[in-house]
Design a protein around this motif. Structure first.
Motif, PDB file in Angstrom:
ATOM      1  N   VAL A  65       0.840  -1.167  -0.308  1.00 43.64           N
ATOM      2  CA  VAL A  65      -0.064  -0.402  -0.152  1.00 43.64           C
ATOM      3  C   VAL A  65       0.759   1.018  -0.267  1.00 43.64           C
ATOM      4  O   VAL A  65       1.953   1.197   0.601  1.00 43.64           O
ATOM      5  N   THR A  66       0.732   1.975  -0.848  1.00 44.21           N
ATOM      6  CA  THR A  66       0.924   3.511  -0.832  1.00 44.21           C
ATOM      7  C   THR A  66       0.300   4.460  -0.817  1.00 44.21           C
ATOM      8  O   THR A  66      -0.813   4.607  -1.339  1.00 44.21           O
ATOM      9  N   ILE A  67       0.466   5.462   0.538  1.00 43.91           N
ATOM     10  CA  ILE A  67      -0.554   6.377   0.774  1.00 43.91           C
ATOM     11  C   ILE A  67       0.030   7.511   0.839  1.00 43.91           C
ATOM     12  O   ILE A  67       1.464   7.969   0.700  1.00 43.91           O
ATOM     13  N   ARG A  68      -0.560   8.089  -0.336  1.00 42.68           N
ATOM     14  CA  ARG A  68       0.309   9.727  -0.903  1.00 42.68           C
ATOM     15  C   ARG A  68      -1.162  10.621  -0.881  1.00 42.68           C
ATOM     16  O   ARG A  68      -2.960  10.632  -0.575  1.00 42.68           O
ATOM     17  N   SER A  69      -1.142  11.912  -1.026  1.00 41.87           N
ATOM     18  CA  SER A  69      -1.418  13.478  -0.448  1.00 41.87           C
ATOM     19  C   SER A  69      -1.311  14.411  -1.417  1.00 41.87           C
ATOM     20  O   SER A  69      -0.164  14.158  -1.744  1.00 41.87           O
ATOM     21  N   TYR A  70      -2.435  15.216  -1.563  1.00 40.66           N
ATOM     22  CA  TYR A  70      -2.230  16.344  -3.007  1.00 40.66           C
ATOM     23  C   TYR A  70      -2.562  17.757  -2.601  1.00 40.66           C
ATOM     24  O   TYR A  70      -3.907  17.388  -1.730  1.00 40.66           O
ATOM     25  N   ASN A  71      -2.076  18.868  -2.814  1.00 38.41           N
ATOM     26  CA  ASN A  71      -3.493  19.554  -2.473  1.00 38.41           C
ATOM     27  C   ASN A  71      -4.770  20.037  -3.738  1.00 38.41           C
ATOM     28  O   ASN A  71      -4.325  19.474  -4.796  1.00 38.41           O
ATOM     29  N   TRP A  72      -5.589  20.412  -2.913  1.00 40.26           N
ATOM     30  CA  TRP A  72      -6.495  20.435  -3.933  1.00 40.26           C
ATOM     31  C   TRP A  72      -6.953  20.896  -4.759  1.00 40.26           C
ATOM     32  O   TRP A  72      -7.314  20.718  -6.077  1.00 40.26           O
ATOM     33  N   ALA A  73      -5.890  22.019  -5.001  1.00 38.15           N
ATOM     34  CA  ALA A  73      -5.624  23.225  -6.417  1.00 38.15           C
ATOM     35  C   ALA A  73      -4.833  22.966  -7.802  1.00 38.15           C
ATOM     36  O   ALA A  73      -5.565  23.497  -8.515  1.00 38.15           O
ATOM     37  N   ASP A  74      -4.108  20.910  -6.763  1.00 38.97           N
ATOM     38  CA  ASP A  74      -2.992  21.513  -8.351  1.00 38.97           C
ATOM     39  C   ASP A  74      -4.756  19.715  -9.192  1.00 38.97           C
ATOM     40  O   ASP A  74      -3.639  19.505  -9.437  1.00 38.97           O
ATOM     41  N   VAL A  75      -5.454  19.589  -8.575  1.00 38.73           N
ATOM     42  CA  VAL A  75      -6.039  18.396  -9.070  1.00 38.73           C
ATOM     43  C   VAL A  75      -7.377  18.894  -9.427  1.00 38.73           C
ATOM     44  O   VAL A  75      -7.775  19.761  -9.966  1.00 38.73           O
ATOM     45  N   ARG A  76      -7.142  18.002 -11.091  1.00 41.80           N
ATOM     46  CA  ARG A  76      -8.204  18.480 -12.255  1.00 41.80           C
ATOM     47  C   ARG A  76      -8.928  17.505 -12.071  1.00 41.80           C
ATOM     48  O   ARG A  76      -8.118  16.356 -12.168  1.00 41.80           O
ATOM     49  N   GLY A  77     -10.083  16.936 -12.590  1.00 45.76           N
ATOM     50  CA  GLY A  77     -10.647  16.395 -13.072  1.00 45.76           C
ATOM     51  C   GLY A  77     -10.520  15.829 -14.138  1.00 45.76           C
ATOM     52  O   GLY A  77     -10.058  16.956 -15.463  1.00 45.76           O
ATOM     53  N   GLU A  78     -10.741  14.162 -15.028  1.00 42.34           N
ATOM     54  CA  GLU A  78     -10.284  14.429 -16.019  1.00 42.34           C
ATOM     55  C   GLU A  78     -10.578  13.110 -16.748  1.00 42.34           C
ATOM     56  O   GLU A  78     -10.934  11.830 -15.467  1.00 42.34           O
ATOM     57  N   ILE A  79     -12.005  13.225 -17.446  1.00 43.20           N
ATOM     58  CA  ILE A  79     -12.937  11.747 -17.993  1.00 43.20           C
ATOM     59  C   ILE A  79     -12.419  11.533 -19.342  1.00 43.20           C
ATOM     60  O   ILE A  79     -11.891  11.494 -19.901  1.00 43.20           O
ATOM     61  N   ARG A  80     -11.840   9.618 -19.230  1.00 45.08           N
ATOM     62  CA  ARG A  80     -11.801   9.278 -20.234  1.00 45.08           C
ATOM     63  C   ARG A  80     -12.618   7.819 -20.509  1.00 45.08           C
ATOM     64  O   ARG A  80     -13.142   7.197 -19.708  1.00 45.08           O
ATOM     65  N   TYR A  81     -12.809   7.051 -21.764  1.00 45.86           N
ATOM     66  CA  TYR A  81     -12.898   6.068 -22.158  1.00 45.86           C
ATOM     67  C   TYR A  81     -12.382   4.903 -22.250  1.00 45.86           C
ATOM     68  O   TYR A  81     -11.012   5.223 -23.353  1.00 45.86           O
ATOM     69  N   SER A  82     -12.457   4.016 -21.582  1.00 44.39           N
ATOM     70  CA  SER A  82     -10.806   2.776 -21.641  1.00 44.39           C
ATOM     71  C   SER A  82     -12.026   1.469 -22.555  1.00 44.39           C
ATOM     72  O   SER A  82     -13.421   1.379 -22.629  1.00 44.39           O
ATOM     73  N   SER A  83     -11.635   1.338 -23.883  1.00 48.68           N
ATOM     74  CA  SER A  83     -12.231  -0.159 -24.415  1.00 48.68           C
ATOM     75  C   SER A  83     -11.872  -1.221 -24.395  1.00 48.68           C
ATOM     76  O   SER A  83     -12.119  -2.184 -24.972  1.00 48.68           O
ATOM     77  N   ASP A  84     -11.025  -1.289 -23.170  1.00 47.05           N
ATOM     78  CA  ASP A  84     -10.290  -2.072 -22.876  1.00 47.05           C
ATOM     79  C   ASP A  84     -11.677  -3.358 -22.145  1.00 47.05           C
ATOM     80  O   ASP A  84     -12.913  -3.007 -21.391  1.00 47.05           O
TER      81      ASP A  84
END
Length: 169
Positions: A65-84
């Motif tokens: 397990v790796t636990i990471r934290s990020y500043n919310w101001a640096d996070v963007r939402g990205e939606i993509r479609y996977s055909s896997d």
């Protein structure tokens, strides 16, 4: 008993010996393997915490397990479609960018949806509104926290990360 009877018994025993471990392996994969990575939002600190499992080839071993934290101001939402074949559908990722730019450093999965991206847009909108301290006007379609946002019972947040992610600065 004839020769054909012994052959049928041998084939039956071979099939049982071959498929029993496969069935046990499948059940263990279903009940033990973590589904997704849990996330935690702390709007007082403006941080998002990711509890990420590092998948290994051997599902019966405990996954690191790796636990990471990020500043919310640096996070963007990205939606993509996977055909896997195994991950087919829309996926909502949190893309962590370098501060002040749109250059993506890393991504983490927030949610998946098979049929439409509308639910993922609503999830991202809800997260954004929540982190901006705005009141959420509409009642959620599904109440409670999604199962894949919670760690397995065997996995726990470290004490210092538990305290940081649930308290104000």
């Amino acid at each position: 008993m004839g020769h054909d009877d012994y052959v049928m018994i041998f084939l039956g025993m071979t099939a049982v010996c071959a498929f029993s471990p496969l069935a046990l392996f499948t059940l263990k994969m279903y009940f033990v393997q973590p589904r997704d990575q849990p996330i935690r939002l702390n709007r007082k600190r403006q941080k998002i915490y990711i509890f990420e499992y590092k998948r290994t080839f051997f599902p019966w071993l405990k996954w690191p397990v790796t636990i990471r934290s990020y500043n919310w101001a640096d996070v963007r939402g990205e939606i993509r479609y996977s055909s896997d074949r195994y991950n087919m559908g829309f996926q909502l990722f949190g893309s962590v960018c370098e501060p002040g730019t749109n250059k993506v450093v890393t991504r983490f999965l927030i949610a998946k949806e098979r049929s439409s991206q509308e639910m993922l847009c609503q999830i991202w909108s809800y997260l954004s509104v929540y982190m901006q301290h705005d009141s959420v006007t509409a009642d959620p379609v599904e109440t409670g926290r999604p199962d894949d946002w919670c760690p397995r019972k065997a996995d726990r947040w470290p004490e210092d990360m538990e305290r940081e992610s649930t308290t104000a600065p």
